[in-house]
Motif scaffolding. Structure first.
Motif, PDB file in Angstrom:
ATOM      1  N   ASP A   1       2.699  -0.713  -1.182  1.00 31.00           N
ATOM      2  CA  ASP A   1       3.978  -0.016  -1.118  1.00 31.00           C
ATOM      3  C   ASP A   1       4.082   0.992  -2.274  1.00 31.00           C
ATOM      4  O   ASP A   1       4.360   2.176  -2.087  1.00 31.00           O
ATOM      5  CB  ASP A   1       5.080  -1.081  -1.215  1.00 31.00           C
TER       6      ASP A   1
ATOM      7  N   ARG B   1      -0.163  -7.982  -2.574  1.00 31.36           N
ATOM      8  CA  ARG B   1      -0.897  -6.877  -1.946  1.00 31.36           C
ATOM      9  C   ARG B   1       0.080  -5.887  -1.314  1.00 31.36           C
ATOM     10  O   ARG B   1      -0.065  -4.676  -1.443  1.00 31.36           O
ATOM     11  CB  ARG B   1      -1.845  -7.477  -0.899  1.00 31.36           C
ATOM     12  N   ASN B   2       1.070  -6.420  -0.628  1.00 33.53           N
ATOM     13  CA  ASN B   2       2.012  -5.531   0.046  1.00 33.53           C
ATOM     14  C   ASN B   2       2.852  -4.723  -0.937  1.00 33.53           C
ATOM     15  O   ASN B   2       3.105  -3.535  -0.727  1.00 33.53           O
ATOM     16  CB  ASN B   2       2.909  -6.342   0.981  1.00 33.53           C
ATOM     17  N   GLN B   3       3.270  -5.362  -2.017  1.00 34.13           N
ATOM     18  CA  GLN B   3       4.024  -4.636  -3.031  1.00 34.13           C
ATOM     19  C   GLN B   3       3.169  -3.543  -3.654  1.00 34.13           C
ATOM     20  O   GLN B   3       3.638  -2.438  -3.911  1.00 34.13           O
ATOM     21  CB  GLN B   3       4.508  -5.594  -4.138  1.00 34.13           C
TER      22      GLN B   3
ATOM     23  N   ILE C   1       2.125 -11.089  -0.538  1.00 36.01           N
ATOM     24  CA  ILE C   1       3.273 -10.377  -1.111  1.00 36.01           C
ATOM     25  C   ILE C   1       2.789  -9.383  -2.171  1.00 36.01           C
ATOM     26  O   ILE C   1       3.192  -8.217  -2.194  1.00 36.01           O
ATOM     27  CB  ILE C   1       4.284 -11.358  -1.744  1.00 36.01           C
TER      28      ILE C   1
END
Lengths: 232, 194
Positions: free
Chosen positions: B96, B91-93, B89
């Motif tokens: 993004d 890493r993805n944020q 989560i």
């Protein structure tokens, strides 16, 4: 059955975050329609996640703790929008944001029609993963117009939101128009969408340079995706 | 036969986090604060590799915890460890935000960190993921070093194909081909050792 190598590599690159904007959109469409592709994406998340766990810990600033603890539990929904989101799987709810940005490929519905949507029309609620406005796109099949209603914040200055149709037999994302300042797309644009494909079509909104994509394909981050639901 | 020794404390941390996430799923703020205290440093480390600028990294950490709060209900321990789930989560944020803000690392940045061998992770995290990380490292080691670096820069630092092309002085189409070959090779290696 195993995916062919091209799709397998696409699933891997999706998780890696290296797809181009239009490939990413294609991958997001596949995610919602192809369970094998979705399973491959899940597996890539599991394969690569250990790389993150070797990161050295870095203590965040002390004042951040209070800010973060205070920030949760206050987010309110968009009123009449309900998240049917159980289609969002374990990883996917955020792996989309991962590879780039955005967009829960969740199906959303309106609890009740917004006043400006007549019975029999279709509505797509395009919900962001991160901070940012949600969109409701309502489509009137009779005159082929799309109206877009924005719930929330303003667009970044110098940028435009552009609406795309993806999947449903299209070889590449099809531009449905640039959302103008009055949050409308000029009449007639939906005339290019074959109503027979609507059920398979995923709608997406990307953030483009002012005036829309210069190339005819999405160039900016895909911020929203959604599918149509009837509103009667 | 290989034996992996896991420090006692790590096992405790893992099961404590599972328990805490189950409480967070019920809206328990005290449990949430405890999760923050246990993992914020490690998640901030994950984010910092993608977003060297402090204010963006702080925003990403906040988004990450909001997401953990909202999605704790969907956490499934059968699919991933609590740390793998939360780190993904984070890493993805971070990626993004990196893409949205168009923050780009310069090729000369001293922050670049594209080898596994150079890492000296927390003993804690090293032990926790010893098995999986070692298997992945072994498979990564089978790739030519340029390809290892490309995969790591993309996954851990959020490099796009274009940024990789610039850094490695290769055409974008070549980068795409190399990344895909690397991924397929990694998959075959990992699936073969499972």
């Amino acid at each position: 059955m195993a995916l062919d190598e091209t799709l397998e590599a696409m699933a891997g690159e999706y998780v890696l975050g290296t797809l181009s904007a239009s490939e990413r959109l294609e991958a997001q469409t596949l995610l919602s329609q192809n369970t094998e592709f979705a399973a491959a994406v899940d597996l890539w998340n599991r394969r690569l996640a250990p790389l993150l766990l070797a990161a050295r810990a870095v203590t965040p600033p002390a004042q951040l703790r209070q800010r973060i603890l205070a920030s949760v539990g206050q987010a309110s929904g968009s009123g009449n929008v309900v998240d049917l989101a159980k289609r969002v799987t374990f990883w996917r709810g955020f792996s989309l944001a991962a590879s780039a940005v955005a967009a829960a490929l969740a199906l959303f519905i309106l609890l009740r029609p917004t006043p400006e949507v007549a019975p029999g029309n279709y509505v797509a609620v395009l919900q962001p993963e991160g901070p940012g406005p949600a969109f409701v796109a309502s489509i009137d099949l009779k005159d082929g117009t799309i109206r877009v209603k924005r719930l929330g914040n303003q667009a970044e200055t110098g940028k435009s939101y552009e609406l795309w149709a993806v999947g449903g037999g299209r070889a590449a994302p099809q531009s449905l128009g640039v959302i103008d300042a009055s949050l409308k797309i000029p009449a007639g644009t939906l005339g290019k969408v074959d109503p027979a494909t609507l059920n398979e079509t995923v709608f997406a909104i990307s953030l483009e340079p002012q005036g829309g994509s210069p190339t005819g394909a999405p160039t900016g981050p895909v911020l929203y995706t959604g599918k149509l639901v009837a509103t009667e | 036969m290989v034996m992996t020794f896991m420090p006692f404390a790590v096992g405790i941390m893992d099961s404590e986090l599972r328990q805490l996430l189950a409480q967070v799923a019920q809206g328990d703020r005290t449990a949430f604060a405890r999760v923050y205290d246990l993992v914020s440093g490690r998640l901030f480390g994950v984010i910092g590799r993608v977003l060297p600028r402090a204010e963006l990294a702080e925003d990403a950490l906040q988004e990450t915890f909001v997401r953990i709060w909202q999605r704790a209900k969907s956490y499934d321990p059968a699919i991933a460890s609590p740390m793998a789930w939360m780190a993904t989560i984070a890493r993805n944020q971070a990626i993004d935000l990196r893409r949205r803000s168009a923050e780009r690392l310069s090729a000369s940045s001293s922050e670049l960190d594209e080898t596994l061998a150079d890492e000296s992770p927390d003993p804690e995290s090293q032990a926790e993921q010893a098995g999986e990380l070692r298997r992945l490292s072994d498979c990564m080691a089978g790739l030519p070093s340029e390809r290892q670096q490309m995969v790591l820069l993309a996954y851990r630092q959020g490099f796009t194909r274009e940024e990789l092309a610039e850094r490695f002085k290769r055409p974008v189409t070549t980068v795409k081909t190399l990344l895909r070959r690397s991924l397929i090779a990694l998959k075959e290696c990992l699936d073969g050792t499972r």
